[in-house]
Design a protein around this motif. Sequence first.
Motif, PDB file in Angstrom:
ATOM      1  N   GLN A  78       0.192  -1.196   0.559  1.00  0.00           N
ATOM      2  CA  GLN A  78      -0.175   0.348   0.170  1.00  0.00           C
ATOM      3  C   GLN A  78       0.956   1.101  -0.197  1.00  0.00           C
ATOM      4  O   GLN A  78       0.209   1.952  -0.138  1.00  0.00           O
ATOM      5  CB  GLN A  78      -1.229  -0.201   0.973  1.00  0.00           C
ATOM      6  CG  GLN A  78      -1.850  -1.043   0.780  1.00  0.00           C
ATOM      7  CD  GLN A  78      -2.483  -0.818  -0.532  1.00  0.00           C
ATOM      8  OE1 GLN A  78      -3.332  -0.297  -0.435  1.00  0.00           O
ATOM      9  NE2 GLN A  78      -2.572  -2.595  -0.532  1.00  0.00           N
ATOM     10  N   PHE A  79       2.507   1.172   0.554  1.00  0.00           N
ATOM     11  CA  PHE A  79       2.608   2.072   0.170  1.00  0.00           C
ATOM     12  C   PHE A  79       3.311   2.880  -1.022  1.00  0.00           C
ATOM     13  O   PHE A  79       3.742   3.927  -1.164  1.00  0.00           O
ATOM     14  CB  PHE A  79       4.505   2.199   1.156  1.00  0.00           C
ATOM     15  CG  PHE A  79       4.562   1.772   2.338  1.00  0.00           C
ATOM     16  CD1 PHE A  79       3.121   1.837   3.121  1.00  0.00           C
ATOM     17  CD2 PHE A  79       5.502   0.675   3.377  1.00  0.00           C
ATOM     18  CE1 PHE A  79       2.564   1.494   4.673  1.00  0.00           C
ATOM     19  CE2 PHE A  79       5.294   0.394   4.480  1.00  0.00           C
ATOM     20  CZ  PHE A  79       4.428   1.188   5.545  1.00  0.00           C
ATOM     21  N   HIS A  99       8.620   3.868  12.197  1.00  0.00           N
ATOM     22  CA  HIS A  99       9.204   3.493  11.192  1.00  0.00           C
ATOM     23  C   HIS A  99       8.398   3.248   9.544  1.00  0.00           C
ATOM     24  O   HIS A  99       8.709   3.881   8.977  1.00  0.00           O
ATOM     25  CB  HIS A  99       9.093   2.119  11.708  1.00  0.00           C
ATOM     26  CG  HIS A  99      10.297   1.193  10.784  1.00  0.00           C
ATOM     27  ND1 HIS A  99      11.246   1.674  10.488  1.00  0.00           N
ATOM     28  CD2 HIS A  99       9.687   0.394  10.308  1.00  0.00           C
ATOM     29  CE1 HIS A  99      12.116   0.544   9.603  1.00  0.00           C
ATOM     30  NE2 HIS A  99      11.212  -0.415   9.601  1.00  0.00           N
ATOM     31  N   PHE A 100       6.839   2.288  10.310  1.00  0.00           N
ATOM     32  CA  PHE A 100       6.290   2.445   8.865  1.00  0.00           C
ATOM     33  C   PHE A 100       6.126   3.401   8.342  1.00  0.00           C
ATOM     34  O   PHE A 100       5.824   3.564   6.652  1.00  0.00           O
ATOM     35  CB  PHE A 100       5.346   1.822   9.209  1.00  0.00           C
ATOM     36  CG  PHE A 100       5.115   0.384   9.945  1.00  0.00           C
ATOM     37  CD1 PHE A 100       6.037  -0.506   8.921  1.00  0.00           C
ATOM     38  CD2 PHE A 100       5.041   0.020  11.224  1.00  0.00           C
ATOM     39  CE1 PHE A 100       6.350  -2.027   9.390  1.00  0.00           C
ATOM     40  CE2 PHE A 100       5.827  -1.715  11.349  1.00  0.00           C
ATOM     41  CZ  PHE A 100       6.138  -2.316  10.736  1.00  0.00           C
ATOM     42  N   GLU A 107       8.290   5.627   0.312  1.00  0.00           N
ATOM     43  CA  GLU A 107       8.056   5.278  -1.577  1.00  0.00           C
ATOM     44  C   GLU A 107       7.795   5.982  -1.969  1.00  0.00           C
ATOM     45  O   GLU A 107       7.460   6.143  -3.013  1.00  0.00           O
ATOM     46  CB  GLU A 107       6.978   3.191  -0.304  1.00  0.00           C
ATOM     47  CG  GLU A 107       6.527   2.652  -1.853  1.00  0.00           C
ATOM     48  CD  GLU A 107       8.108   1.972  -2.690  1.00  0.00           C
ATOM     49  OE1 GLU A 107       8.918   2.206  -1.916  1.00  0.00           O
ATOM     50  OE2 GLU A 107       7.792   1.166  -3.149  1.00  0.00           O
ATOM     51  N   ALA A 108       6.499   7.085  -1.577  1.00  0.00           N
ATOM     52  CA  ALA A 108       5.434   8.031  -2.159  1.00  0.00           C
ATOM     53  C   ALA A 108       6.730   8.562  -2.674  1.00  0.00           C
ATOM     54  O   ALA A 108       6.046   9.067  -4.027  1.00  0.00           O
ATOM     55  CB  ALA A 108       4.841   8.477  -1.196  1.00  0.00           C
ATOM     56  N   GLN A 109       8.088   8.934  -2.580  1.00  0.00           N
ATOM     57  CA  GLN A 109       8.841  10.244  -3.027  1.00  0.00           C
ATOM     58  C   GLN A 109       9.169   9.316  -4.353  1.00  0.00           C
ATOM     59  O   GLN A 109       9.818  10.507  -4.758  1.00  0.00           O
ATOM     60  CB  GLN A 109       9.991  10.623  -2.169  1.00  0.00           C
ATOM     61  CG  GLN A 109       9.569  11.082  -0.927  1.00  0.00           C
ATOM     62  CD  GLN A 109      10.001  11.689   0.245  1.00  0.00           C
ATOM     63  OE1 GLN A 109      11.901  10.440   0.461  1.00  0.00           O
ATOM     64  NE2 GLN A 109      10.554  12.737   0.682  1.00  0.00           N
ATOM     65  N   LYS A 110       9.221   7.932  -4.932  1.00  0.00           N
ATOM     66  CA  LYS A 110       9.794   7.254  -5.896  1.00  0.00           C
ATOM     67  C   LYS A 110       8.416   8.201  -6.670  1.00  0.00           C
ATOM     68  O   LYS A 110       8.636   7.886  -8.440  1.00  0.00           O
ATOM     69  CB  LYS A 110       9.765   5.676  -6.094  1.00  0.00           C
ATOM     70  CG  LYS A 110      10.964   5.115  -4.833  1.00  0.00           C
ATOM     71  CD  LYS A 110      10.799   3.993  -5.545  1.00  0.00           C
ATOM     72  CE  LYS A 110      11.282   2.880  -4.116  1.00  0.00           C
ATOM     73  NZ  LYS A 110      11.715   1.442  -4.318  1.00  0.00           N
TER      74      LYS A 110
END
Length: 358
Positions: A78-79, A99-100, A107-110
């Motif tokens: 889901q990230f 941490h999560f 992940e979203a920054q990708k």
Amino acid sequence: MKVYNFSAGPSILADWVKEEAQRQFVDYCGCGMSVVEMSHRSAQYAPIHQEAKTLLKELMNVPDDYEILFLQGGASTQFAMVPLNLMPSGKADYVLTGHFAEKALSEAQKYGDAVAVGSSREAGYTYIPDVDSLACRKEADYLHITSNNTIFGTHYTRYPKNKCLVADMSSEILSAPVDVSQFGLIYAGAQKNIAPAGVTIVIVRKDLLGNASPVCPTMLDYAVHAKADSLYNTPPVFCIYMAMLTFRWLKSLGGLQTMAEINRDKAAMLYDYIDESGFYVNPVQKEYRSLMNVPFVTPNKDLDAQFVKEAAAQGLVSLKGHRLVGGMRASIYNAMPVEGVKSLVAFMQKFAKEHRND
Ligand SMILES: *Cc1c(COP(=O)(O)O)cnc(C)c1O
């Protein structure tokens, strides 16, 4: 010896759920097959799938303009799915509370311009940033929060207002009623409070579907799964079946209002003892203390290790804290009976008495 499993995940399931699954395991309802060997498109499986959905909708009071999806890949997938589906303008805001949350942001920054608009990192994630003072950007497509922080033992007591609030509820879904209409999307890996690892619950407002990025893989497109009623490809049928049993069990107990009261009492028992013990410490600001994950330490690391070992010998297992924070962590999800918490507190009292002057 009675064993109480305090693992953060995969974690304890209700005895009734395991026993019912066992009773039906080889020959499900007299059909001569096990759920684990059934076609996901069979007449036997279809009612399981529908009942799981219907019961979850009922328990969480999910409004009609939301889809309930049963997906795979855990909360971690889901990230990526959230930004791939819900970020048409390429901007999203995140609150860092553990941490999560950090993993979700990176992940979203990708996929776009994702930034932290609030953080309690500087304080070791021991509180939740004020939800009214987040530096949210008007242009951001959504605001992502982690409602309960499994490792640090914090949770939100109030949610930020946002046109599309996205919440990772992996470690507290179904622990108390929530107003689903405040959220654009809720997700949760099932292995903390629902079922064995393998299914991820997603509850998403229907108007948010259909805006996936052109590079979004088919399997990561919510609209694809919504259109196929979570049967686009083979779903984890046994996990969904176990989830359905947990939903039946929760309903039989009186639903989420009842669970909230039981969970409040269980957590209070533990925190009250920790605070009055003069031996154990929980570092979290009181108002943000998680009702599901309770981290604590003794006066030193050697005693922590001894505590974990001796507790396990008494049937109180998986109490070792996450490697990021050390010490102990008692995860007291819905399925942890009050007696389990009572046994833990009794053990803590005995251990403190023996080691107070070490
Ligand atoms: C456990 C957990 C995750 C990771 O879940 P997986 O299903 O292992 O990917 C993410 N977020 C929270 C809050 C968790 O507790």
